[in-house]
Design an enzyme around this catalytic site. Sequence first.
Site, PDB file in Angstrom:
ATOM      1  N   HIS A   1      12.685  -3.214   0.162  1.00  0.00           N
ATOM      2  CA  HIS A   1      12.735  -1.992   0.642  1.00  0.00           C
ATOM      3  C   HIS A   1      13.588  -2.117   2.187  1.00  0.00           C
ATOM      4  O   HIS A   1      13.397  -2.951   2.632  1.00  0.00           O
ATOM      5  CB  HIS A   1      11.313  -1.304   0.873  1.00  0.00           C
TER       6      HIS A   1
ATOM      7  N   GLN B   1       3.301  -1.519  -2.263  1.00  0.00           N
ATOM      8  CA  GLN B   1       3.168  -1.203  -3.536  1.00  0.00           C
ATOM      9  C   GLN B   1       2.384  -1.825  -4.240  1.00  0.00           C
ATOM     10  O   GLN B   1       2.045  -1.569  -5.438  1.00  0.00           O
ATOM     11  CB  GLN B   1       4.726  -1.542  -4.213  1.00  0.00           C
TER      12      GLN B   1
ATOM     13  N   LYS C   1      -0.180   5.207   0.360  1.00  0.00           N
ATOM     14  CA  LYS C   1       0.240   4.860  -0.973  1.00  0.00           C
ATOM     15  C   LYS C   1      -1.000   4.521  -1.850  1.00  0.00           C
ATOM     16  O   LYS C   1      -1.201   3.904  -2.793  1.00  0.00           O
ATOM     17  CB  LYS C   1       1.109   3.628  -1.044  1.00  0.00           C
TER      18      LYS C   1
ATOM     19  N   CYS D   1      15.315   4.301  -0.869  1.00  0.00           N
ATOM     20  CA  CYS D   1      15.490   2.993   0.346  1.00  0.00           C
ATOM     21  C   CYS D   1      15.486   1.703  -0.145  1.00  0.00           C
ATOM     22  O   CYS D   1      15.025   0.737   0.486  1.00  0.00           O
ATOM     23  CB  CYS D   1      14.088   3.136   1.163  1.00  0.00           C
TER      24      CYS D   1
HETATM   25  N1  C6P Z   1       8.605   3.381  -0.232  1.00  0.00           N
HETATM   26  C1  C6P Z   1       9.126   4.917  -1.957  1.00  0.00           C
HETATM   27  O1  C6P Z   1       9.375   5.965  -2.428  1.00  0.00           O
HETATM   28  P1  C6P Z   1       6.274   3.822   4.656  1.00  0.00           P
HETATM   29  O2  C6P Z   1       7.099   4.820   4.638  1.00  0.00           O
HETATM   30  O3  C6P Z   1       6.129   3.010   6.059  1.00  0.00           O
HETATM   31  O4  C6P Z   1       4.830   4.166   4.457  1.00  0.00           O
HETATM   32  O5  C6P Z   1       6.342   2.544   3.708  1.00  0.00           O
HETATM   33  C2  C6P Z   1       7.733   1.917   3.646  1.00  0.00           C
HETATM   34  C3  C6P Z   1       7.832   1.222   2.469  1.00  0.00           C
HETATM   35  C4  C6P Z   1       7.993  -0.245   2.522  1.00  0.00           C
HETATM   36  N2  C6P Z   1       7.858  -1.317   1.533  1.00  0.00           N
HETATM   37  C5  C6P Z   1       7.897  -0.811   0.277  1.00  0.00           C
HETATM   38  C6  C6P Z   1       7.904  -1.754  -0.830  1.00  0.00           C
HETATM   39  C7  C6P Z   1       7.918   0.553   0.154  1.00  0.00           C
HETATM   40  O6  C6P Z   1       7.922   1.083  -1.139  1.00  0.00           O
HETATM   41  C8  C6P Z   1       7.816   1.487   1.092  1.00  0.00           C
HETATM   42  C9  C6P Z   1       7.765   3.001   1.090  1.00  0.00           C
HETATM   43  C10 C6P Z   1       8.411   4.703  -0.667  1.00  0.00           C
HETATM   44  O7  C6P Z   1       9.239   3.959  -2.432  1.00  0.00           O
HETATM   45  C11 C6P Z   1       9.049   5.555   0.522  1.00  0.00           C
HETATM   46  S1  C6P Z   1      10.691   5.220   0.560  1.00  0.00           S
END
Ligand code: C6P
Length: 419
Positions: free
Chosen positions: A133, A216, A239, A377
């Site tokens: 990501h 995740q 999450k 992302c």
């Molecule tokens: N992925 C998705 O729709 P935040 O936004 O800080 O809570 O998490 C960031 C992030 C970092 N690593 C991984 C593997 C992620 O999946 C995510 C967030 C969401 O896939 C929003 S882009």
Amino acid sequence: MSTTADTVEKKGYDVEEIRAQFPILKELVHGKPLVYFDNAATSQKPRRVIKAESAFYATINANVHRGVHTLSTKATEAQEAARETIRKHINAKHAHEVLFTSGTTASLNLAAFSLGQLLLKPGDEVLISGMEHHANIVPWQLACERHGAKLKVIPVTDSGELALGASDHLIDQLSDRTRILAISHVSNTLGTINPIKELIAEARKRGIITAVDGAQAIAHLNVDVQDLGCDLCAFSGHKAYGPTGTGVLYGREELLERMPPWQGGGEMIDVVTFAKTTYAKLPFKFEAGTPHIAGIIGLGEAFRWMEDYDKAAMAAHEHTLLEHATTELLTIDGLRIIGTAKEKVGVISFVIDGIHHYDLGTLLDQQGIAVRTGHHCTQPLMERFGVSGTTRASFASFNTVEEIDSMLAATKKAAKMLR
Ligand code: C6P
């Protein structure tokens, strides 16, 4: 529920009993029952979590670690109880190894900034993977730019797995200049579960610091930081059935002691003078400013909620959903799944020939079905697979096979309309 000294009897798996705890699942979208398949973006919240957060504001709202008055003491105790709940859940050795942040992004920025200061010299290398990501790419890129280090990338195979080394060591891209391995436990786009325990062991043999993006994994797998052997592990509360604006960076005590602070401000200090500041002990050294107290209390409740269930049973349920969705989606003409690793969580990304993911997502929404569309992302990963974006369905403990059938019917209908 019966308890013994060491074990807590978990609730049996009853998806309807679980669903009844999520008020949002009663909502209608465009007049249709909500089918929520965007759990990788953010999961829905059980009533207990919503109540815990609002009860904080209604009954004990005060700042933490700052006052002698009763409310401040209660707020501090509630926040620290959440830290202990999370410590137990991830099997950290000490509660002060659990740092509260605003989410995975903040946790990884803290890690990259601080480790960069501590470890990186010109010519050093930071190793990530091609399925990261942006939150596990850009902070390391910035750290490399600041310290003259190089960012190296483990490639991704056609099935969406890490292309690791063939011969003398597990990871071909490791060198004697590698200082940090920063890797996701689970890919948000592909659903791939990476063999991080083995990768961490390989890195540790060489004295390389390991940082895991657990965003995740935390709601779907058993994350035991001591068993994994990682130095750092980042995740978001939202999450994992918890509030937005909450997150954790787990760090091994000895490493956190050596790492310099990321942000300066209140609570993270010991003594401040204009000449020099000394810092507070862990975890406060890394928790500058007033935290999201209500959110953290909600996060603790989310972890207590997860603890009530057998995580393996939750994972098995989500795996059944994944298998059903995979088999059925592949019956749609021109549909291709991006990410076919052997080990996956309940995440399916797909493209359909001649149909733009945005159009499909919009038509699914009109049927009450929430999926994510776009690059998720992970732009370098999209480039690797030669697509501009995908449609992604991501499952949670409260989803059902019937909901997947609704998505399949709606996808077939949309595909007919869009072709
Ligand atoms: N992925 C998705 O729709 P935040 O936004 O800080 O809570 O998490 C960031 C992030 C970092 N690593 C991984 C593997 C992620 O999946 C995510 C967030 C969401 O896939 C929003 S882009």
